[in-house]
Design an enzyme around this catalytic site. Structure first.
Site, PDB file in Angstrom:
ATOM      1  N   ASP A  12       0.874  -1.182   0.000  1.00 12.11           N
ATOM      2  CA  ASP A  12       0.000   0.000   0.000  1.00 12.11           C
ATOM      3  C   ASP A  12       0.912   1.234   0.000  1.00 12.11           C
ATOM      4  OD1 ASP A  12       0.963   0.233   2.593  1.00 12.11           O
ATOM      5  OD2 ASP A  12      -0.995   0.206   3.581  1.00 12.11           O
ATOM      6  N   HIS A  13       0.338   2.405   0.248  1.00  8.89           N
ATOM      7  CA  HIS A  13       1.137   3.647   0.201  1.00  8.89           C
ATOM      8  C   HIS A  13       2.232   3.658   1.264  1.00  8.89           C
ATOM      9  CE1 HIS A  13      -2.288   4.044   2.869  1.00  8.89           C
ATOM     10  NE2 HIS A  13      -1.618   4.970   3.558  1.00  8.89           N
ATOM     11  N   CYS A  69       3.056  -3.228   4.180  1.00 10.72           N
ATOM     12  CA  CYS A  69       2.236  -2.081   4.591  1.00 10.72           C
ATOM     13  C   CYS A  69       3.007  -1.381   5.712  1.00 10.72           C
ATOM     14  CB  CYS A  69       0.823  -2.517   5.000  1.00 10.72           C
ATOM     15  SG  CYS A  69       0.737  -3.657   6.400  1.00 10.72           S
ATOM     16  N   THR A  71       2.814  -1.754   9.035  1.00 15.57           N
ATOM     17  CA  THR A  71       3.248  -2.662  10.103  1.00 15.57           C
ATOM     18  C   THR A  71       3.410  -4.114   9.652  1.00 15.57           C
ATOM     19  OG1 THR A  71       0.940  -3.088  10.623  1.00 15.57           O
ATOM     20  CG2 THR A  71       2.023  -1.318  11.884  1.00 15.57           C
ATOM     21  N   HIS A 102       8.584 -24.482   9.429  1.00 12.23           N
ATOM     22  CA  HIS A 102       7.496 -25.150  10.151  1.00 12.23           C
ATOM     23  C   HIS A 102       6.107 -24.856   9.583  1.00 12.23           C
ATOM     24  CE1 HIS A 102       9.752 -26.037  14.179  1.00 12.23           C
ATOM     25  NE2 HIS A 102      10.447 -26.388  13.110  1.00 12.23           N
ATOM     26  N   ARG A 137       4.402 -33.977  11.007  1.00 15.84           N
ATOM     27  CA  ARG A 137       3.716 -33.138  11.999  1.00 15.84           C
ATOM     28  C   ARG A 137       3.451 -31.729  11.451  1.00 15.84           C
ATOM     29  NH1 ARG A 137       9.089 -32.579  13.376  1.00 15.84           N
ATOM     30  NH2 ARG A 137       9.752 -30.641  14.386  1.00 15.84           N
ATOM     31  N   HIS A 138       4.365 -31.224  10.655  1.00 15.40           N
ATOM     32  CA  HIS A 138       4.146 -29.890  10.065  1.00 15.40           C
ATOM     33  C   HIS A 138       3.059 -29.943   9.002  1.00 15.40           C
ATOM     34  CE1 HIS A 138       7.485 -28.598  12.343  1.00 15.40           C
ATOM     35  NE2 HIS A 138       8.419 -29.143  11.574  1.00 15.40           N
TER      36      HIS A 138
HETATM   37  C1  RB5 Z   1      -1.689   2.811   6.533  1.00 16.91           C
HETATM   38  O1  RB5 Z   1      -1.595   4.050   7.184  1.00 16.91           O
HETATM   39  C2  RB5 Z   1      -1.516   1.676   7.536  1.00 16.91           C
HETATM   40  O2  RB5 Z   1      -2.618   1.612   8.367  1.00 16.91           O
HETATM   41  C3  RB5 Z   1      -1.298   0.380   6.810  1.00 16.91           C
HETATM   42  O3  RB5 Z   1      -0.207   0.497   5.967  1.00 16.91           O
HETATM   43  C4  RB5 Z   1      -0.987  -0.840   7.658  1.00 16.91           C
HETATM   44  O4  RB5 Z   1       0.028  -0.605   8.557  1.00 16.91           O
HETATM   45  C5  RB5 Z   1      -2.107  -1.555   8.225  1.00 16.91           C
HETATM   46  O5  RB5 Z   1      -1.932  -2.620   8.849  1.00 16.91           O
END
Ligand code: RB5
Length: 147
Positions: A12-13, A69, A71, A102, A137-138
């Site tokens: 994403d951005h 993204c 996070t 795993h 198992r995996h």
């Molecule tokens: C965008 O601002 C942010 O929310 C997105 O990139 C992401 O981190 C969501 O999980």
């Protein structure tokens, strides 16, 4: 470096700048990359990009995805809605390694606001070069996730 035939990459951005850097890094290793977007840093909803990559993974064999993204959390949540997709949000090389060994992870999810470019590349390298340990198992545990 990897046995994967093709790598789909998307962001994403928030992940755009890191995606561009990673794409260049992977291209210098002569890997087959397909960038599914975004192609400019305009505000985009991460589930839209996660869906494109997840569907490519569902249809392909020996292919892998990288989603970025802010996070890595939203991308992994969205990608994991698709059957057969095993998206792993990783912040360290050891997480990337074990997500492959795993869990047979087939999408690596990264956070541009969590990782610097050096660590992101180290994580990608470890992810791509690590094979699934195809022990019973995996395999059994992975099957249970798709039921
Ligand atoms: C965008 O601002 C942010 O929310 C997105 O990139 C992401 O981190 C969501 O999980």
């Amino acid at each position: 470096m990897t046995n994967f035939k093709k790598i789909y990459i998307g962001s994403d951005h928030a992940g755009f700048e890191l995606k561009q850097d990673i794409k260049t890094y992977l291209e210098t290793m002569s890997l087959d990359i397909e960038d599914v977007g975004i192609f400019s840093p305009k505000t985009t909803d991460y589930p839209d990009i996660a869906k494109i990559v997840a569907k490519k993974i569902q249809r392909g064999h020996g292919v892998v995805g990288i989603l970025i993204c802010g996070t890595g959390i939203g991308m992994s949540m969205a990608a994991n809605r698709f059957k057969g997709v095993r998206g792993a949000g990783c912040t360290s090389e050891i997480m990337a390694e074990f997500s492959r060994k795993h869990n047979d992870a087939n999408i690596l999810c990264l956070g541009s606001r969590i990782l610097n470019q050096v660590l992101a590349k180290q994580i990608i390298k470890r992810f791509l070069e690590t094979e699934f340990e195809a022990e019973d198992r995996h395999k059994r545990r992975i099957k249970k996730m798709d039921r």
